[in-house]
Structure formats: C-alpha cells, structure tokens
Design a protein around this motif. Structure first.
Motif, PDB file in Angstrom:
ATOM      1  N   LEU A 161     108.640  33.047  -5.924  1.00 50.37           N
ATOM      2  CA  LEU A 161     107.247  33.483  -5.804  1.00 50.37           C
ATOM      3  C   LEU A 161     106.629  33.663  -7.185  1.00 50.37           C
ATOM      4  O   LEU A 161     105.503  33.209  -7.444  1.00 50.37           O
ATOM      5  N   ALA A 213     105.967  30.376  -8.707  1.00 49.50           N
ATOM      6  CA  ALA A 213     104.784  29.720  -8.120  1.00 49.50           C
ATOM      7  C   ALA A 213     103.509  30.299  -8.711  1.00 49.50           C
ATOM      8  O   ALA A 213     102.549  29.568  -8.986  1.00 49.50           O
ATOM      9  N   LEU A 214     103.497  31.636  -8.926  1.00 46.40           N
ATOM     10  CA  LEU A 214     102.324  32.260  -9.546  1.00 46.40           C
ATOM     11  C   LEU A 214     102.123  31.721 -10.952  1.00 46.40           C
ATOM     12  O   LEU A 214     101.003  31.399 -11.358  1.00 46.40           O
ATOM     13  N   SER A 216     100.654  28.223 -10.922  1.00 50.49           N
ATOM     14  CA  SER A 216      99.271  28.007 -10.493  1.00 50.49           C
ATOM     15  C   SER A 216      98.256  28.779 -11.315  1.00 50.49           C
ATOM     16  O   SER A 216      97.084  28.811 -10.955  1.00 50.49           O
ATOM     17  N   ILE A 217      98.673  29.388 -12.428  1.00 48.22           N
ATOM     18  CA  ILE A 217      97.680  29.996 -13.317  1.00 48.22           C
ATOM     19  C   ILE A 217      96.797  28.890 -13.882  1.00 48.22           C
ATOM     20  O   ILE A 217      97.307  27.897 -14.377  1.00 48.22           O
ATOM     21  N   PRO A 218      95.462  29.029 -13.765  1.00 43.29           N
ATOM     22  CA  PRO A 218      94.614  27.990 -14.342  1.00 43.29           C
ATOM     23  C   PRO A 218      94.663  28.030 -15.870  1.00 43.29           C
ATOM     24  O   PRO A 218      94.448  29.084 -16.470  1.00 43.29           O
ATOM     25  N   TYR A 222      97.995  23.011 -20.676  1.00 44.57           N
ATOM     26  CA  TYR A 222      98.679  22.698 -19.423  1.00 44.57           C
ATOM     27  C   TYR A 222      99.892  21.816 -19.659  1.00 44.57           C
ATOM     28  O   TYR A 222     100.933  21.989 -19.046  1.00 44.57           O
ATOM     29  N   TRP A 223      99.764  20.871 -20.575  1.00 46.04           N
ATOM     30  CA  TRP A 223     100.862  19.928 -20.807  1.00 46.04           C
ATOM     31  C   TRP A 223     102.085  20.633 -21.358  1.00 46.04           C
ATOM     32  O   TRP A 223     103.206  20.165 -21.193  1.00 46.04           O
ATOM     33  N   LEU A 264     108.147  20.768  -0.757  1.00 44.50           N
ATOM     34  CA  LEU A 264     106.958  20.778   0.117  1.00 44.50           C
ATOM     35  C   LEU A 264     105.960  21.829  -0.352  1.00 44.50           C
ATOM     36  O   LEU A 264     104.748  21.592  -0.343  1.00 44.50           O
ATOM     37  N   VAL A 265     106.475  23.007  -0.774  1.00 41.18           N
ATOM     38  CA  VAL A 265     105.574  24.053  -1.262  1.00 41.18           C
ATOM     39  C   VAL A 265     104.845  23.575  -2.520  1.00 41.18           C
ATOM     40  O   VAL A 265     103.642  23.799  -2.681  1.00 41.18           O
ATOM     41  N   GLY A 270     102.102  21.450  -1.532  1.00 43.22           N
ATOM     42  CA  GLY A 270     100.972  22.253  -1.072  1.00 43.22           C
ATOM     43  C   GLY A 270     100.202  22.846  -2.233  1.00 43.22           C
ATOM     44  O   GLY A 270      98.982  22.884  -2.227  1.00 43.22           O
ATOM     45  N   LEU A 271     100.941  23.315  -3.262  1.00 42.98           N
ATOM     46  CA  LEU A 271     100.295  23.943  -4.414  1.00 42.98           C
ATOM     47  C   LEU A 271      99.427  22.951  -5.160  1.00 42.98           C
ATOM     48  O   LEU A 271      98.326  23.268  -5.585  1.00 42.98           O
ATOM     49  N   SER A 272      99.938  21.731  -5.332  1.00 40.55           N
ATOM     50  CA  SER A 272      99.193  20.774  -6.156  1.00 40.55           C
ATOM     51  C   SER A 272      98.352  19.838  -5.312  1.00 40.55           C
ATOM     52  O   SER A 272      97.607  19.039  -5.858  1.00 40.55           O
ATOM     53  N   GLY A 273      98.461  19.945  -3.981  1.00 39.78           N
ATOM     54  CA  GLY A 273      97.643  19.093  -3.134  1.00 39.78           C
ATOM     55  C   GLY A 273      97.996  17.627  -3.232  1.00 39.78           C
ATOM     56  O   GLY A 273      97.183  16.767  -2.942  1.00 39.78           O
TER      57      GLY A 273
END
Lengths: 292, 161
Positions: free
Chosen positions: B16, B19-20, B23-25, B31-32, B63-64, B67-70
């Motif tokens: 968890l 995952a947080l 997904s931090i913008p 990002y790289w 799979l998660v 979902g996170l990255s679409g």
C-alpha cells in the motif's frame, strides 16, 4: 524447507509450467483488452479499487492549501478581492461585446441560409480537480475526481482558462481518465484563426509541443498563428484555442511541412480543469473511437 | 492473529505504501528518476518469503499496477511474472550474495521489467520518446540496499524471535 521436500508435488516443482500458465493468462488479458475490448468490468473494478490511493495522495496538497488559506492575512484578502472584482468587471464587459457579436453572427448566418450556428455558451460547464498527472509516461494522461456520478462521457472535451487540454477516454464510478492533447494518442481537428486553413493537430509525446499533420509545403502558415478547434469531427466544440505556431520547417525530401505548435493551455501547471457538455449535431457519434 | 496473517498484513501494508509512493504526482523530469517502488517491494517479498509470495501475488500486483496507470490489462502482470520466475529460480544465489551484488542483480531485473513493458508498448506503437525511461532501473538499484534494511527490520517486528 523441510515441509517442502516431504510433498511429492511441492511448490518448487513445475515452476516453469506454472510461469507459462500465468503468462498465458496475462497474454489473454492483454490481447482481449487491447484488441477486442473485453474485460471492461474488471478494468472498472480495478479503477474503483485504486481510486482511494489517488484520492489519498491528493490529501496533503488539499490540507496544505486549506491551511495556507487559513493563515492568509486580511490585507492580502482585500487586495485579492479588489483584483478579482476588477477582473470580473473586465470579463463581463468583454462578454457583452461577445454576445452582441454572437447575435450579429447568427443574423449573418441566417442571411446566408446556413443552418448550423456556433454552439452557444449556455452549455453546462463544471470544474474538476486533477488527482493524478502522468502516472504512465508512455501516454500522457490525467485522472480527475469526477466520473459517472457527474454524467461525464467518453470523448468529452476538457479545457482550462487558456484553451483545450484534451478529452476523456474512460469514465469510472467516481473518477475518470483523460488524455492530454500532447499525447501521441490524441488528434484534434483545428483551423487557423487568421485564414481558416484546416488541419489536424497531433500530439507527439512531449509535454510542450504538438505538431500539425499533413500540412502541404505551400500552405499559408506563419509563426504566431493561433489554431483553434474547427468543430469538424463533432468531438470538440468550435472555437477553443489549441496552440500557437512556434516553428515551421520545410524538409526538402518531405511532401509536408513540419509545423510545431505550443499548446495554449497551461499543461505544466494543471490543477483545476473545466468540463463542457458539447451537444454535437449528431449525438450518436458519441460511441465511436472508444477503443483507441 | 496467527503469525502468517500478521505477515500477510505487513506485506499488504508495504504494498500500500509503495502504491502511494508510485502515484504521487511528480514533475516529468523527476518522474524518470523515481524508483519502481512496487517492483522493489515485490522482489523483496519474493526473495524472503518465496513459499508465500509468488506468481499469484505477482499477477494480482500487476493488475493493480495496470489499474493505477490505466494501461492495458495484463502488461505489468506479464513483466512481474517474468522477474518473479527468475527470482524463484535463483532465490538462494541472490539471497546469499553481497548487498552490492544484489543491487546489480536488481538493476538487471528492473531493466528486464522495463524492457518487457517497452516491448509491449512497441507492439502498440506508443514508445516513450526519451531514453530517460531507463533511468529508473538505476535509481531502483541504488535504493535497493535501503529497502532491504528497512523491510528486514519490519519483518523482525512481526516474526517471533
């Protein structure tokens, strides 16, 4: 390890076979999802599972924002208030001018017997908050905090104060995903504001430029020309700013000019975006191009 | 709560947090450099709990990630299953090598992971345009020793002495 060796078919055995099976499963998922668009239920289920993560990542920002709002001084507030009021006055004055222009335009259209008019400003517009940007740099996408609960639809245009940002590509229960116009997946019908030359603005994967596709070498385009959405293709309403020409090249070997636009919208500082409900002349075109 | 449920709970919490972190913008340039947190956590658990965490977990976590990255369903699963296979196959060799050696192996694994994703996207003709795409495998390898230190302490906390 001892318990492992006692059983005949221990977990260690058939490792290759099990890996093979799982790979087949994921390949089936990939092909089914990409080619045929199956598994949409699984996809929306996954996005519902994941949405708390997107939301909670946004919490520190919101807390900080409300805290700094709380600490802001009275003087600053007054200043900001006067600034905003003058700005609102200016904008209202401009709108008056616009509405008279719009009337004139419809009259001229009637004179010309043209049946279609420019879509009016009375379209429904709501503000949405961006939850996540660029979560996958392969395709530039954003996640926003509105979904089916606000009747968003696939293909819906999203804008900010300066121009077009992109369009919605998938709508889930409480969030939805949009592709930016700079993504290589995105193509927008545009026209030159100066002389009405039409073209297609295609994203090329970088964050700061988009390119005009299939524009002949002889086309009259100058640096600084503003391209707006042309309304062809019935996806985007006419007249939203897309980008300004920043460079033009004429490669000798190519038949088409290489033209780069800088997006009009402030894509690097996106925070709040606007969603418009564009009632296109043919509403049944909503369901095209879902799977790209 | 039995020890295994406690352990599974701790695995869940670590995923968890990863995952947080993922997904931090972030600004695109930063990002790289952002390590592949979820993959690193996955590698750790496969190395240290190979009997409990394996291919099934890799599939679900993949799979998660989808979902996170679409992204397309199953692409992260495929990449994760490949590296989980290598980890299960060479578990003992990796776990008993020095931490610097481990870092190099982690670099190779994450490079492979990114390579599979690159290949999948190549089939769909949506390549990332910059070569900075590959940087995160280096940063992930650099972060690895700290992740091992942190998670070993974390496991000690849950395991009986």
């Amino acid at each position: 390890m001892n318990t492992q060796n006692k059983t005949i078919f221990s977990k260690e055995s058939f490792l290759g076979l099990r890996v093979f099976c799982w790979m087949i499963v994921s390949l089936v998922l990939m092909i089914g999802d990409h080619q045929y668009g199956y598994f949409s239920h699984l996809k929306s289920f996954l996005s519902v599972i994941v949405s708390p993560i997107h939301y909670s990542v946004n919490v520190p920002y919101k807390v900080f924002n409300s805290f700094s709002n709380y600490l802001i001084s009275y003087n600053n507030l007054l200043n900001e208030n006067t600034k905003l009021q003058t700005r609102q006055l200016l904008l209202e004055a401009k709108i008056q001018q616009l509405s008279s222009l719009e009337n004139e335009n419809t009259q001229l259209h009637e004179l010309l017997n043209a049946s279609k008019t420019i879509p009016h400003n009375n379209n429904k517009i709501i503000v949405a908050q961006i939850l996540n940007i660029n979560s996958n740099p392969f395709d530039q996408e954003i996640v926003i905090d509105k979904g089916q609960n606000y009747d968003l639809y696939v293909g819906q245009p999203i804008i900010d104060a300066h121009g077009l940002i992109g369009q919605i590509i998938s709508v889930n229960a409480i969030t939805s995903r949009a592709v930016l116009l700079t993504s290589s997946k995105s193509a927008i019908p545009v026209e030159n504001g100066r002389n009405g030359i039409r073209g297609i603005a295609v994203g090329n994967g970088t964050t700061d430029t988009i390119s005009l596709a299939y524009m002949p070498n002889t086309a009259d385009i100058q640096i600084g020309d503003l391209f707006t959405t042309s309304g062809l293709g019935t996806k985007f309403p006419k007249g939203y700013a897309v980008g300004k020409v920043i460079s033009i090249e004429y490669p000798v070997k190519e038949r088409f000019a290489v033209i780069k636009l800088a997006p009009a919208a402030n894509l690097n500082k996106l925070n709040k975006i606007l969603l418009t409900w564009f009632t296109s002349p043919s509403n049944d075109s909503k369901h095209d191009e879902h799977n790209n | 709560m039995s020890i295994t449920t406690k352990l599974y709970f701790s695995v869940f919490i670590s995923f968890l947090i990863a995952a947080l972190l993922v997904s931090i913008p972030l600004p695109t340039k930063l990002y790289w450099f952002w390590p592949q947190w979820i993959v690193l956590i996955m590698i750790f658990w496969v190395l240290y709990l190979p009997n409990n965490i394996g291919l099934k977990t890799a599939f679900v976590i993949g799979l998660v990630l989808d979902g996170l990255s679409g992204s397309m369903l199953g692409e992260h699963s495929l990449a994760l299953i490949m590296i989980t296979y290598l980890l299960l196959k060479f578990n003992n060799k990796i776990i008993f090598s020095k931490i610097s050696g481990q870092s190099i192996i982690i670099f190779a694994l994450i490079f492979l992971y990114q390579g599979i994703l690159y290949w999948v996207h190549g089939i769909m003709k949506s390549f990332p345009l910059t070569s900075s795409y590959w940087i995160s495998s280096i940063t992930s390898a650099l972060v690895w020793p700290y992740i091992v230190m942190l998670l070993q302490e974390y496991v000690k906390f849950y395991k009986p002495r």
